[in-house]
Scaffold this motif. Structure first.
Motif, mmCIF file in Angstrom:
data_model
loop_
_atom_site.group_PDB
_atom_site.id
_atom_site.type_symbol
_atom_site.label_atom_id
_atom_site.label_comp_id
_atom_site.label_asym_id
_atom_site.label_seq_id
_atom_site.Cartn_x
_atom_site.Cartn_y
_atom_site.Cartn_z
ATOM 1 N N GLY A 39 60.163 59.437 16.928
ATOM 2 C CA GLY A 39 61.054 60.543 17.258
ATOM 3 C C GLY A 39 62.270 60.633 16.360
ATOM 4 O O GLY A 39 63.132 61.488 16.561
ATOM 5 N N VAL A 40 62.367 59.772 15.365
ATOM 6 C CA VAL A 40 63.485 59.816 14.422
ATOM 7 C C VAL A 40 63.298 61.011 13.496
ATOM 8 O O VAL A 40 62.203 61.240 12.976
ATOM 9 C CB VAL A 40 63.554 58.519 13.595
ATOM 10 N N ASP A 41 64.355 61.780 13.318
ATOM 11 C CA ASP A 41 64.302 62.965 12.464
ATOM 12 C C ASP A 41 65.267 62.767 11.294
ATOM 13 O O ASP A 41 66.478 62.726 11.474
ATOM 14 C CB ASP A 41 64.689 64.215 13.262
ATOM 15 N N TYR A 42 64.718 62.615 10.089
ATOM 16 C CA TYR A 42 65.558 62.390 8.915
ATOM 17 C C TYR A 42 66.257 63.684 8.524
ATOM 18 O O TYR A 42 65.607 64.728 8.388
ATOM 19 C CB TYR A 42 64.721 61.887 7.742
ATOM 20 N N PRO A 43 67.578 63.651 8.310
ATOM 21 C CA PRO A 43 68.291 64.851 7.880
ATOM 22 C C PRO A 43 67.996 65.160 6.423
ATOM 23 O O PRO A 43 67.732 64.251 5.626
ATOM 24 C CB PRO A 43 69.764 64.472 8.073
ATOM 25 N N ALA A 44 68.030 66.425 6.081
ATOM 26 C CA ALA A 44 67.808 66.834 4.704
ATOM 27 C C ALA A 44 69.098 66.676 3.897
ATOM 28 O O ALA A 44 70.171 67.068 4.347
ATOM 29 C CB ALA A 44 67.337 68.282 4.651
ATOM 30 N N VAL A 45 68.983 66.094 2.734
ATOM 31 C CA VAL A 45 70.094 65.966 1.795
ATOM 32 C C VAL A 45 69.673 66.658 0.505
ATOM 33 O O VAL A 45 68.619 66.346 -0.053
ATOM 34 C CB VAL A 45 70.438 64.485 1.523
ATOM 35 N N LEU A 46 70.460 67.619 0.063
ATOM 36 C CA LEU A 46 70.119 68.427 -1.117
ATOM 37 C C LEU A 46 68.753 69.104 -0.928
ATOM 38 O O LEU A 46 67.962 69.237 -1.862
ATOM 39 C CB LEU A 46 70.122 67.579 -2.386
ATOM 40 N N GLY A 47 68.482 69.485 0.298
ATOM 41 C CA GLY A 47 67.267 70.241 0.582
ATOM 42 C C GLY A 47 66.019 69.418 0.814
ATOM 43 O O GLY A 47 64.937 69.969 0.972
ATOM 44 N N THR A 48 66.139 68.085 0.877
ATOM 45 C CA THR A 48 64.961 67.251 1.084
ATOM 46 C C THR A 48 65.299 66.024 1.919
ATOM 47 O O THR A 48 66.401 65.481 1.827
ATOM 48 C CB THR A 48 64.365 66.798 -0.270
ATOM 49 N N THR A 49 64.345 65.593 2.726
ATOM 50 C CA THR A 49 64.525 64.366 3.506
ATOM 51 C C THR A 49 64.134 63.126 2.705
ATOM 52 O O THR A 49 64.352 61.997 3.155
ATOM 53 C CB THR A 49 63.660 64.407 4.780
ATOM 54 N N GLN A 50 63.583 63.322 1.530
ATOM 55 C CA GLN A 50 63.050 62.196 0.780
ATOM 56 C C GLN A 50 64.141 61.306 0.174
ATOM 57 O O GLN A 50 63.896 60.124 -0.074
ATOM 58 C CB GLN A 50 62.125 62.704 -0.320
ATOM 59 N N LEU A 51 65.324 61.849 -0.047
ATOM 60 C CA LEU A 51 66.402 61.014 -0.574
ATOM 61 C C LEU A 51 66.741 59.884 0.391
ATOM 62 O O LEU A 51 67.000 58.747 -0.023
ATOM 63 C CB LEU A 51 67.648 61.860 -0.864
ATOM 64 N N LEU A 52 66.721 60.167 1.681
ATOM 65 C CA LEU A 52 67.006 59.140 2.676
ATOM 66 C C LEU A 52 65.747 58.420 3.134
ATOM 67 O O LEU A 52 65.806 57.261 3.555
ATOM 68 C CB LEU A 52 67.703 59.759 3.886
ATOM 69 N N GLY A 53 64.607 59.089 3.057
ATOM 70 C CA GLY A 53 63.374 58.496 3.556
ATOM 71 C C GLY A 53 62.609 57.684 2.535
ATOM 72 O O GLY A 53 62.095 56.603 2.845
ATOM 73 N N VAL A 54 62.516 58.176 1.305
ATOM 74 C CA VAL A 54 61.679 57.539 0.292
ATOM 75 C C VAL A 54 62.474 56.587 -0.605
ATOM 76 O O VAL A 54 62.001 55.494 -0.947
ATOM 77 C CB VAL A 54 60.973 58.600 -0.579
ATOM 78 N N LEU A 55 63.678 56.975 -0.986
ATOM 79 C CA LEU A 55 64.422 56.197 -1.977
ATOM 80 C C LEU A 55 64.727 54.760 -1.576
ATOM 81 O O LEU A 55 64.644 53.863 -2.423
ATOM 82 C CB LEU A 55 65.719 56.916 -2.352
ATOM 83 N N PRO A 56 65.113 54.472 -0.331
ATOM 84 C CA PRO A 56 65.379 53.065 0.004
ATOM 85 C C PRO A 56 64.201 52.148 -0.309
ATOM 86 O O PRO A 56 64.367 51.089 -0.917
ATOM 87 C CB PRO A 56 65.675 53.121 1.505
ATOM 88 N N GLY A 57 63.005 52.561 0.064
ATOM 89 C CA GLY A 57 61.828 51.754 -0.241
ATOM 90 C C GLY A 57 61.522 51.715 -1.719
ATOM 91 O O GLY A 57 61.069 50.694 -2.255
ATOM 92 N N ALA A 58 61.753 52.833 -2.411
ATOM 93 C CA ALA A 58 61.507 52.870 -3.852
ATOM 94 C C ALA A 58 62.421 51.910 -4.590
ATOM 95 O O ALA A 58 61.997 51.198 -5.516
ATOM 96 C CB ALA A 58 61.707 54.300 -4.369
ATOM 97 N N TYR A 59 63.683 51.849 -4.201
ATOM 98 C CA TYR A 59 64.626 50.935 -4.843
ATOM 99 C C TYR A 59 64.332 49.480 -4.502
ATOM 100 O O TYR A 59 64.602 48.577 -5.293
ATOM 101 C CB TYR A 59 66.059 51.270 -4.433
ATOM 102 N N LEU A 60 63.795 49.239 -3.313
ATOM 103 C CA LEU A 60 63.442 47.865 -2.942
ATOM 104 C C LEU A 60 62.256 47.361 -3.760
ATOM 105 O O LEU A 60 62.193 46.183 -4.121
ATOM 106 C CB LEU A 60 63.078 47.794 -1.456
ATOM 107 N N GLY A 61 61.309 48.258 -4.056
ATOM 108 C CA GLY A 61 60.037 47.835 -4.621
ATOM 109 C C GLY A 61 60.006 47.479 -6.081
ATOM 110 O O GLY A 61 60.311 46.341 -6.450
ATOM 111 N N PRO A 62 59.633 48.403 -6.974
ATOM 112 C CA PRO A 62 59.414 48.030 -8.379
ATOM 113 C C PRO A 62 60.619 47.381 -9.063
ATOM 114 O O PRO A 62 60.483 46.321 -9.665
ATOM 115 C CB PRO A 62 59.063 49.382 -9.033
ATOM 116 N N ILE A 63 61.779 47.986 -8.951
ATOM 117 C CA ILE A 63 62.935 47.406 -9.631
ATOM 118 C C ILE A 63 63.369 46.106 -8.956
ATOM 119 O O ILE A 63 63.758 45.141 -9.618
ATOM 120 C CB ILE A 63 64.103 48.421 -9.706
#
Length: 290
Positions: A39-63
Motif C-alpha cells: 500500500g506504499v505509494d511513491y511520490p513523483a519527483v520531476l514527473g517520475t516515481t523512479q527517482l525515489l523507487g529505482v535509484l536507491p537500489g541502483a546506487y547500492l548495486g553496481p557502483i
C-alpha cells in the motif's frame, strides 16, 4: 568473506551488484508502483516515481559492489585506478560526438524504418539536455563504474573482448529483471518484453564495449553513451513515433543487434581493443574468477 572475494572477485561483484540492488528495490516492488502489496505509494519527483523507487537500489548495486570488491582485492591503489577512469575526460572530440549523437541518430533511423517514415514533431526537445545531465548523475553514475569500469575491464584481462561482452551482457540484463514487476517496465511487461529487453542489453553491451575500448577505457564516455539511450527514449521517442510508443524496446533491440553485428564484423571481434592487448588463448580459457 574477504577470502572468497579475493578468490573470485568477478563472481563476487556480480553477486553483490544484483543482491544489493534487489534488496534496495524490495519496497518499490511491493508498493503501489509494483505488486501493490504494502500500500506504499511513491511520490513523483520531476514527473517520475523512479527517482525515489529505482535509484536507491541502483546506487547500492553496481557502483557499491565495485567499490567493495576493489577495496578488498586491490586496496587503495586499485581504488585510485578504478576512480581514475571516472575522470578520464580527455578523449578526442569525435568520441564525444559518437557518444552523444550516434545513439540518437541510430534510434531515429530505426524508428523511422519501423514507423514507415511517419515522424511527428517533438514537443519536448528543450528538455533533452537537462534530462541527459540528470541521467548522467543518476543512471550513468550508478551503473557504469560497476559494469564497464570494474567488470568489463577485469573480464578483458582474462578473456577476449567478444567473450567478455557475451558474459557481461546477460548479467546486465538479469540485474534489471526485478524492475519488470514495477511501473519501470510499463508497456514492456510479460515474457515478450523481457526477451526484447534481454536482446537489447546483450547487443548494446557490445556497442558499449567498443566505446569503452576505443576511448582508452574512459568512463565518462561510457556513461554518456548509456544515458543517450535512456534520454532519447524517455524524452523524444513517444513524440517522434507515437505509433511505436508501446514497442520501443523491441524496435530498439533490432537496431542494437544490427549495430552490434556491424561492430563485430568491422573490428573482427576485437571491439576496439588493440590486438596487442588481447589475452592469450590460455588466459581466455581460464575460469571466471579473476
Amino acid at each position: 568473506m574477504s577470502s572468497l572475494i579475493r578468490s573470485h572477485p568477478l563472481l563476487a561483484f556480480f553477486t553483490l551488484a544484483c543482491a544489493l540492488s534487489w534488496l534496495g528495490w524490495v519496497n518499490y516492488i511491493l508498493s503501489d508502483q509494483g505488486l501493490g502489496i504494502t500500500g506504499v505509494d511513491y511520490p513523483a519527483v520531476l514527473g517520475t516515481t523512479q527517482l525515489l523507487g529505482v535509484l536507491p537500489g541502483a546506487y547500492l548495486g553496481p557502483i557499491g559492489a565495485a567499490l567493495i570488491v576493489t577495496a578488498v582485492v586491490d586496496g587503495r591503489a586499485g581504488l585510485r585506478a578504478w576512480a581514475g577512469r571516472l575522470l578520464r575526460w580527455r578523449v578526442g572530440l569525435r568520441w564525444y560526438a559518437a557518444a552523444l549523437l550516434a545513439v540518437p541518430a541510430g534510434l531515429l533511423v530505426v524508428g523511422t524504418v519501423f514507423s514507415g517514415g511517419r515522424i511527428a514533431a517533438p514537443s519536448l526537445l528543450a528538455a533533452y539536455l537537462p534530462v541527459l545531465v540528470l541521467q548522467l548523475v543518476t543512471t550513468g553514475l550508478a551503473e557504469e563504474p560497476g559494469w564497464r569500469d570494474f567488470a568489463l575491464s577485469r573480464l578483458q584481462r582474462r578473456y577476449s573482448p567478444l567473450v567478455s561482452a557475451a558474459i557481461l551482457g546477460p548479467v546486465w540484463a538479469v540485474w534489471h529483471y526485478p524492475l519488470f514487476l514495477t511501473d519501470w517496465a510499463e508497456g514492456n511487461r510479460g515474457w515478450a518484453g523481457l526477451l526484447a529487453f534481454t536482446v537489447f542489453c546483450v547487443s548494446f553491451n557490445v556497442v558499449m564495449s567498443w566505446m569503452f575500448n576505443r576511448t582508452n577505457e574512459s568512463l565518462p564516455l561510457s556513461m554518456l553513451m548509456h544515458v543517450s539511450v535512456n534520454t532519447f527514449v524517455s524524452v523524444l521517442w513517444a513524440d517522434l513515433f507515437p505509433g511505436l510508443a508501446t514497442v520501443a524496446v523491441p524496435v530498439m533491440s533490432v537496431g542494437s543487434v544490427v549495430a552490434a553485428l556491424a561492430i563485430i564484423a568491422l573490428t573482427r571481434g576485437r571491439l576496439g581493443q588493440p590486438a596487442s592487448e588481447e589475452p592469450s588463448f590460455a588466459r581466455r580459457a581460464a575460469p571466471l574468477h579473476s
